[in-house]
Structures are given as structure tokens and as C-alpha cells.
Write a protein that holds these residues in place. Sequence first.
Motif, PDB file in Angstrom:
ATOM      1  N   TYR A  50       0.850  -1.174   0.000  1.00 51.38           N
ATOM      2  CA  TYR A  50       0.000   0.000   0.000  1.00 51.38           C
ATOM      3  C   TYR A  50       0.893   1.233   0.000  1.00 51.38           C
ATOM      4  N   LYS A  51       0.365   2.308  -0.567  1.00 51.88           N
ATOM      5  CA  LYS A  51       1.087   3.584  -0.651  1.00 51.88           C
ATOM      6  C   LYS A  51       0.314   4.615   0.166  1.00 51.88           C
ATOM      7  N   LYS A  52       1.052   5.419   0.905  1.00 54.37           N
ATOM      8  CA  LYS A  52       0.400   6.415   1.746  1.00 54.37           C
ATOM      9  C   LYS A  52       1.119   7.748   1.613  1.00 54.37           C
ATOM     10  N   TYR A  53       0.365   8.755   1.155  1.00 56.44           N
ATOM     11  CA  TYR A  53       0.875  10.123   1.142  1.00 56.44           C
ATOM     12  C   TYR A  53       0.574  10.758   2.499  1.00 56.44           C
ATOM     13  N   ASP A  60       6.698   9.297  -6.769  1.00 52.40           N
ATOM     14  CA  ASP A  60       6.687   8.035  -6.018  1.00 52.40           C
ATOM     15  C   ASP A  60       7.037   8.264  -4.548  1.00 52.40           C
ATOM     16  N   THR A  61       7.487   9.453  -4.216  1.00 54.75           N
ATOM     17  CA  THR A  61       7.824   9.779  -2.835  1.00 54.75           C
ATOM     18  C   THR A  61       6.580   9.635  -1.966  1.00 54.75           C
ATOM     19  N   ALA A  62       6.674   8.732  -0.974  1.00 55.12           N
ATOM     20  CA  ALA A  62       5.528   8.407  -0.117  1.00 55.12           C
ATOM     21  C   ALA A  62       5.996   7.386   0.917  1.00 55.12           C
ATOM     22  N   VAL A  63       5.102   7.023   1.804  1.00 51.57           N
ATOM     23  CA  VAL A  63       5.350   5.895   2.716  1.00 51.57           C
ATOM     24  C   VAL A  63       4.738   4.641   2.095  1.00 51.57           C
ATOM     25  N   TYR A  64       5.506   3.572   2.072  1.00 51.21           N
ATOM     26  CA  TYR A  64       5.042   2.305   1.510  1.00 51.21           C
ATOM     27  C   TYR A  64       4.873   1.297   2.642  1.00 51.21           C
ATOM     28  N   LEU A  65       3.680   0.731   2.714  1.00 47.64           N
ATOM     29  CA  LEU A  65       3.328  -0.229   3.758  1.00 47.64           C
ATOM     30  C   LEU A  65       3.151  -1.604   3.143  1.00 47.64           C
ATOM     31  N   PRO A  83      -3.910   4.972   3.375  1.00 48.46           N
ATOM     32  CA  PRO A  83      -3.228   4.037   2.468  1.00 48.46           C
ATOM     33  C   PRO A  83      -4.135   3.594   1.322  1.00 48.46           C
ATOM     34  N   THR A  84      -3.537   3.402   0.151  1.00 50.71           N
ATOM     35  CA  THR A  84      -4.259   2.842  -0.997  1.00 50.71           C
ATOM     36  C   THR A  84      -3.453   1.688  -1.568  1.00 50.71           C
ATOM     37  N   LEU A  85      -4.149   0.677  -2.055  1.00 47.49           N
ATOM     38  CA  LEU A  85      -3.497  -0.519  -2.576  1.00 47.49           C
ATOM     39  C   LEU A  85      -2.720  -0.202  -3.844  1.00 47.49           C
ATOM     40  N   LEU A  86      -1.471  -0.709  -3.895  1.00 43.70           N
ATOM     41  CA  LEU A  86      -0.668  -0.598  -5.111  1.00 43.70           C
ATOM     42  C   LEU A  86      -0.720  -1.894  -5.908  1.00 43.70           C
ATOM     43  N   ILE A  87      -0.404  -2.991  -5.244  1.00 41.48           N
ATOM     44  CA  ILE A  87      -0.285  -4.276  -5.929  1.00 41.48           C
ATOM     45  C   ILE A  87      -0.366  -5.382  -4.885  1.00 41.48           C
ATOM     46  N   SER A  88      -0.900  -6.531  -5.298  1.00 38.55           N
ATOM     47  CA  SER A  88      -1.010  -7.654  -4.366  1.00 38.55           C
ATOM     48  C   SER A  88      -0.793  -8.969  -5.108  1.00 38.55           C
ATOM     49  N   VAL A  89      -0.425 -10.007  -4.354  1.00 36.31           N
ATOM     50  CA  VAL A  89      -0.224 -11.342  -4.928  1.00 36.31           C
ATOM     51  C   VAL A  89      -0.705 -12.384  -3.919  1.00 36.31           C
ATOM     52  N   ARG A  90      -1.034 -13.545  -4.453  1.00 38.36           N
ATOM     53  CA  ARG A  90      -1.258 -14.707  -3.594  1.00 38.36           C
ATOM     54  C   ARG A  90      -0.026 -15.593  -3.673  1.00 38.36           C
ATOM     55  N   SER A  91       0.055 -16.536  -2.745  1.00 37.31           N
ATOM     56  CA  SER A  91       1.290 -17.310  -2.585  1.00 37.31           C
ATOM     57  C   SER A  91       1.518 -18.328  -3.695  1.00 37.31           C
ATOM     58  N   ASN A  92       0.572 -18.470  -4.610  1.00 39.86           N
ATOM     59  CA  ASN A  92       0.771 -19.449  -5.680  1.00 39.86           C
ATOM     60  C   ASN A  92       1.655 -18.900  -6.804  1.00 39.86           C
ATOM     61  N   VAL A  93       2.075 -17.640  -6.686  1.00 37.46           N
ATOM     62  CA  VAL A  93       3.025 -17.079  -7.643  1.00 37.46           C
ATOM     63  C   VAL A  93       4.189 -16.495  -6.859  1.00 37.46           C
ATOM     64  N   ASP A  94       5.349 -16.370  -7.514  1.00 35.27           N
ATOM     65  CA  ASP A  94       6.486 -15.772  -6.820  1.00 35.27           C
ATOM     66  C   ASP A  94       6.857 -14.411  -7.388  1.00 35.27           C
ATOM     67  N   LYS A  95       6.050 -13.954  -8.365  1.00 32.42           N
ATOM     68  CA  LYS A  95       6.349 -12.659  -8.973  1.00 32.42           C
ATOM     69  C   LYS A  95       5.091 -12.140  -9.655  1.00 32.42           C
ATOM     70  N   ARG A  96       4.890 -10.839  -9.550  1.00 37.61           N
ATOM     71  CA  ARG A  96       3.792 -10.230 -10.290  1.00 37.61           C
ATOM     72  C   ARG A  96       4.216  -8.837 -10.713  1.00 37.61           C
ATOM     73  N   GLU A  97       4.015  -8.538 -11.995  1.00 43.16           N
ATOM     74  CA  GLU A  97       4.379  -7.230 -12.534  1.00 43.16           C
ATOM     75  C   GLU A  97       3.137  -6.433 -12.881  1.00 43.16           C
ATOM     76  N   ASP A  98       3.227  -5.116 -12.666  1.00 40.02           N
ATOM     77  CA  ASP A  98       2.154  -4.205 -13.077  1.00 40.02           C
ATOM     78  C   ASP A  98       2.811  -2.881 -13.396  1.00 40.02           C
ATOM     79  N   GLY A  99       3.075  -2.659 -14.666  1.00 41.40           N
ATOM     80  CA  GLY A  99       3.737  -1.429 -15.069  1.00 41.40           C
ATOM     81  C   GLY A  99       5.133  -1.328 -14.477  1.00 41.40           C
ATOM     82  N   ARG A 100       5.403  -0.252 -13.741  1.00 42.38           N
ATOM     83  CA  ARG A 100       6.728  -0.075 -13.136  1.00 42.38           C
ATOM     84  C   ARG A 100       6.902  -0.852 -11.842  1.00 42.38           C
ATOM     85  N   LEU A 101       5.845  -1.500 -11.387  1.00 42.39           N
ATOM     86  CA  LEU A 101       5.860  -2.213 -10.109  1.00 42.39           C
ATOM     87  C   LEU A 101       6.026  -3.710 -10.310  1.00 42.39           C
ATOM     88  N   THR A 102       6.862  -4.321  -9.480  1.00 38.34           N
ATOM     89  CA  THR A 102       6.987  -5.778  -9.449  1.00 38.34           C
ATOM     90  C   THR A 102       7.064  -6.216  -7.999  1.00 38.34           C
TER      91      THR A 102
END
Lengths: 113, 117
Positions: free
Chosen positions: A36-39, A84-89, A44-63
Motif C-alpha cells: 500500500y502507498k500512503k501520502y 513516487d515519494t511516499a510511505v510504503y506499507l 493508504p491505498t493498494l498498489l499491488i497484491s499477490v497470492r502465494s501461488n506465484v512468486d512474482k507479479r508485474e504491473d507497469g513499473r511495479l513488481t
Amino acid sequence: GQQVKQSSPSLTVQEGGISILNCDYENDMFDYFAWYKKYPDNSPTLLISVRSNVDKREDGRLTVFLNKSGKHFSLHITASQPEDTAVYLCAAGEGGGSAKLIFGEGTKLTVSS
Amino acid sequence: NAGVIQTPRHKVTGKGQEATLWCEPISGHSAVFWYRQTIVQGLEFLTYFRNQAPIDDSGMPKERFSAQMPNQSHSTLKIQSTQPQDSAVYLCASSPGLGGLSQNTLYFGAGTRLSVL
């Protein structure tokens, strides 16, 4: 004890560089992992998420990289920008019947131009 | 879609008084969460409801704190006999619970900043 831990309270990266944010967890039952990203003064707002059945997930500039054996996951931001300057949780949850998320303490990312 | 609505945005109470915080989740979301945010502890889970039923209150202090969800459109967090250490930003979030990754996505409200003098 802290179930989800971000050991770096802050990180500074040059504009255009790669930001790498790390998160460690303790609970073997976690199977959902998120960033999550927090200004300042915002929630906080969700950036990206994964479940444990994968070891990598890409979304644009985020992995997101997930290392279950090491109980570690990370967020890579390529071509970092000043906005991109922010707090990342980081956050983790058991999934299944439980929707509860446990959050890390946060890492303050500063992208300098 | 107005998002998750929390009222009041700021609340100041005297030590020993009661504080009630309100949350209106996103319409159609089945899960509602309460978190407490402080500089020292970060974002701490307090409790959550699914379809109005309390599911997990493992983060709630055993005394003085209680949460309810009397209907699908609002939840309350009540703190009795407030103490200075209760000062924090209290965040409410809701989640769609539709399955897949979206099941766990939390949509946060703007929070209520509680100051106990």
C-alpha cells in the motif's frame, strides 16, 4: 511480536533509479501479500497484491517478488519518479476465511530529482 | 462512489470521557475493518466484521474498547473512559469480499484523529 516487519524506515533513490522495498513476515499461514502507498495526511491505498501461488507479479513499473521459504517479499519500482515519494506499507493476510491484514511499520521512500 | 466515510474527522476528548467514532463503508462491501495508526506502532489491526457479524476482535484492547455494526451501512467504534494513550488516528476500511485478489483489498476512509487531553 511484530508479524510483518519492514526493517528500513527510510530509503532515498535518485530519479530514474530502481527503488527496492523489503518486507519480512513470521506467520507460515500468510498466503496473501500486498503493498500500500500512503501520502502524508492521506489514507493508504493498494498498489499491488499477490497470492502465494506465484512468486512474482508485474504491473507497469511495479513488481512484487515473493520468497515463501525465506518469508520475505519485496516491491521493486523501476524508473522511480519524484511522485513516487511516499510511505510504503507492506501487508500480509491468511486469506481463506480471514480477510484480516497485518501491516508493517512502513518505509518512507524519497525520490530525489 | 463516495468511498468509506468516517466521522468526525477530528475529536478532542478529556481524559475519562467517552468517544464514539463512526464509519460508513462502501455500499455493497461485505467486510468492515477498524485499524489504529500511531507513529510508534504504525497501523494496528483492531477488529473486523463480515456481513455485519463480528469475525475477529483480536486487536481490540480488552477493556474500554468496543465495536458494533448494527446494519450494513455503518459501524461504530466506542472508547470508554478515554486515556491519553488512546490518542491516534483511527482508520476504518471496507473490502468487497468478492473472491480472488479483490477479496483482501482494503479501501480506507480518511480516518478520525482522536486527541485525549
